[in-house]
Design a protein around this motif. Structure first.
Motif, PDB file in Angstrom:
ATOM      1  N   VAL A 180     -24.720  10.010  31.894  1.00 23.28           N
ATOM      2  CA  VAL A 180     -25.128   9.729  30.515  1.00 23.28           C
ATOM      3  C   VAL A 180     -26.644   9.841  30.371  1.00 23.28           C
ATOM      4  CG1 VAL A 180     -25.229   7.937  28.730  1.00 23.28           C
ATOM      5  CG2 VAL A 180     -23.096   8.347  29.977  1.00 23.28           C
ATOM      6  N   THR A 181     -27.395   9.323  31.330  1.00 21.38           N
ATOM      7  CA  THR A 181     -28.855   9.408  31.284  1.00 21.38           C
ATOM      8  C   THR A 181     -29.321  10.860  31.361  1.00 21.38           C
ATOM      9  OG1 THR A 181     -29.040   7.230  32.316  1.00 21.38           O
ATOM     10  CG2 THR A 181     -30.989   8.640  32.393  1.00 21.38           C
ATOM     11  N   THR A 182     -28.757  11.623  32.272  1.00 22.85           N
ATOM     12  CA  THR A 182     -29.132  13.038  32.418  1.00 22.85           C
ATOM     13  C   THR A 182     -28.826  13.819  31.146  1.00 22.85           C
ATOM     14  OG1 THR A 182     -28.712  12.915  34.795  1.00 22.85           O
ATOM     15  CG2 THR A 182     -28.786  15.115  33.810  1.00 22.85           C
ATOM     16  N   VAL A 183     -27.662  13.601  30.576  1.00 32.02           N
ATOM     17  CA  VAL A 183     -27.286  14.295  29.344  1.00 32.02           C
ATOM     18  C   VAL A 183     -28.234  13.911  28.206  1.00 32.02           C
ATOM     19  CG1 VAL A 183     -25.497  14.437  27.560  1.00 32.02           C
ATOM     20  CG2 VAL A 183     -24.885  14.687  29.963  1.00 32.02           C
ATOM     21  N   ALA A 184     -28.569  12.627  28.094  1.00 33.58           N
ATOM     22  CA  ALA A 184     -29.481  12.183  27.040  1.00 33.58           C
ATOM     23  C   ALA A 184     -30.855  12.841  27.189  1.00 33.58           C
ATOM     24  CB  ALA A 184     -29.613  10.660  27.066  1.00 33.58           C
ATOM     25  N   ILE A 185     -31.340  12.936  28.418  1.00 36.35           N
ATOM     26  CA  ILE A 185     -32.643  13.572  28.659  1.00 36.35           C
ATOM     27  C   ILE A 185     -32.597  15.052  28.295  1.00 36.35           C
ATOM     28  CG2 ILE A 185     -34.258  14.270  30.483  1.00 36.35           C
ATOM     29  CD1 ILE A 185     -33.631  11.520  31.814  1.00 36.35           C
ATOM     30  N   ILE A 186     -31.533  15.727  28.695  1.00 37.08           N
ATOM     31  CA  ILE A 186     -31.415  17.158  28.387  1.00 37.08           C
ATOM     32  C   ILE A 186     -31.296  17.385  26.882  1.00 37.08           C
ATOM     33  CG2 ILE A 186     -29.918  19.180  28.629  1.00 37.08           C
ATOM     34  CD1 ILE A 186     -29.361  18.180  31.519  1.00 37.08           C
ATOM     35  N   LEU A 187     -30.479  16.572  26.205  1.00 33.20           N
ATOM     36  CA  LEU A 187     -30.352  16.723  24.754  1.00 33.20           C
ATOM     37  C   LEU A 187     -31.686  16.474  24.053  1.00 33.20           C
ATOM     38  CD1 LEU A 187     -26.888  15.110  23.928  1.00 33.20           C
ATOM     39  CD2 LEU A 187     -27.517  17.522  23.840  1.00 33.20           C
ATOM     40  N   ALA A 188     -32.399  15.456  24.492  1.00 31.50           N
ATOM     41  CA  ALA A 188     -33.716  15.176  23.903  1.00 31.50           C
ATOM     42  C   ALA A 188     -34.676  16.326  24.168  1.00 31.50           C
ATOM     43  CB  ALA A 188     -34.271  13.865  24.459  1.00 31.50           C
ATOM     44  N   ALA A 189     -34.632  16.869  25.368  1.00 34.85           N
ATOM     45  CA  ALA A 189     -35.531  17.978  25.711  1.00 34.85           C
ATOM     46  C   ALA A 189     -35.255  19.199  24.845  1.00 34.85           C
ATOM     47  CB  ALA A 189     -35.392  18.334  27.191  1.00 34.85           C
ATOM     48  N   THR A 190     -33.995  19.440  24.500  1.00 33.99           N
ATOM     49  CA  THR A 190     -33.690  20.603  23.657  1.00 33.99           C
ATOM     50  C   THR A 190     -34.259  20.448  22.255  1.00 33.99           C
ATOM     51  OG1 THR A 190     -31.541  19.776  22.876  1.00 33.99           O
ATOM     52  CG2 THR A 190     -31.551  21.110  24.903  1.00 33.99           C
ATOM     53  N   GLN A 191     -34.622  19.234  21.893  1.00 29.45           N
ATOM     54  CA  GLN A 191     -35.162  18.999  20.560  1.00 29.45           C
ATOM     55  C   GLN A 191     -36.683  18.874  20.531  1.00 29.45           C
ATOM     56  OE1 GLN A 191     -33.154  18.971  17.609  1.00 29.45           O
ATOM     57  NE2 GLN A 191     -31.964  19.948  19.226  1.00 29.45           N
ATOM     58  N   VAL A 192     -37.284  18.445  21.647  1.00 31.45           N
ATOM     59  CA  VAL A 192     -38.726  18.148  21.598  1.00 31.45           C
ATOM     60  C   VAL A 192     -39.585  18.966  22.558  1.00 31.45           C
ATOM     61  CG1 VAL A 192     -38.372  15.811  20.715  1.00 31.45           C
ATOM     62  CG2 VAL A 192     -38.509  16.166  23.171  1.00 31.45           C
ATOM     63  N   VAL A 193     -38.989  19.611  23.534  1.00 26.48           N
ATOM     64  CA  VAL A 193     -39.767  20.423  24.482  1.00 26.48           C
ATOM     65  C   VAL A 193     -39.590  21.894  24.091  1.00 26.48           C
ATOM     66  CG1 VAL A 193     -40.108  21.033  26.908  1.00 26.48           C
ATOM     67  CG2 VAL A 193     -39.408  18.699  26.296  1.00 26.48           C
ATOM     68  N   PRO A 194     -40.662  22.515  23.590  1.00 24.36           N
ATOM     69  CA  PRO A 194     -40.527  23.879  23.050  1.00 24.36           C
ATOM     70  C   PRO A 194     -39.933  24.897  24.022  1.00 24.36           C
ATOM     71  CG  PRO A 194     -42.638  22.943  22.412  1.00 24.36           C
ATOM     72  CD  PRO A 194     -42.006  21.981  23.381  1.00 24.36           C
ATOM     73  N   TRP A 195     -40.344  24.890  25.302  1.00 21.92           N
ATOM     74  CA  TRP A 195     -39.818  25.909  26.211  1.00 21.92           C
ATOM     75  C   TRP A 195     -38.345  25.686  26.527  1.00 21.92           C
ATOM     76  CZ3 TRP A 195     -37.817  24.937  31.008  1.00 21.92           C
ATOM     77  CH2 TRP A 195     -38.171  23.741  31.629  1.00 21.92           C
ATOM     78  N   VAL A 196     -37.889  24.428  26.489  1.00 21.20           N
ATOM     79  CA  VAL A 196     -36.461  24.165  26.703  1.00 21.20           C
ATOM     80  C   VAL A 196     -35.671  24.635  25.480  1.00 21.20           C
ATOM     81  CG1 VAL A 196     -34.705  22.387  27.088  1.00 21.20           C
ATOM     82  CG2 VAL A 196     -36.911  22.225  28.257  1.00 21.20           C
TER      83      VAL A 196
END
Length: 122
Positions: A65-81
């Protein structure tokens, strides 16, 4: 199947409101991933409620759950992701809509879980 219908409805909703394809893709991905997490949570303990099952410590579930939350957040806030997936950040109102739909699916699946259990036991 319910998640698929929600993804289709969300894509049509976003398209009708003029969102670009990258934002629609981002919303669809978010919805599908949350749908998978919901299935994991609901099926974690078939006889017990999800809330009872969540009170039992489970390191692997917490890690997923933590890993998925981090990845989902990264897809929204980290431009290269976001660029890697060709996503466009979606606004908080759309994320809220996805969250409400996900909670509704979770409640529906929890409500019908006893019916599945009875059918599987017979």
């Amino acid at each position: 199947m319910v998640t698929t219908l929600i993804v289709i409805a969300l894509a049509l909703f976003l398209s009708a409101r003029g969102y670009e394809i990258d934002a629609i893709r981002s919303g669809a991905f978010f919805t599908l991933v949350l749908g998978i997490l919901i299935l994991i949570l609901v099926n974690r303990a078939f006889r017990a409620s999800m809330w009872t099952a969540l009170r039992r410590p489970n390191f692997t579930l917490a890690l997923v759950v933590t890993t998925v939350a981090i990845i989902l957040a990264a897809t929204q806030v980290v431009p290269w992701v976001a660029g890697l997936f060709r996503f466009q950040p979606i606004g908080g109102n759309i994320l809220l809509l996805i969250g409400v739909a996900s909670v509704a699916v979770l409640a529906l699946l929890e409500a019908i879980k006893p019916l599945w259990q009875r059918r599987l036991m017979s």
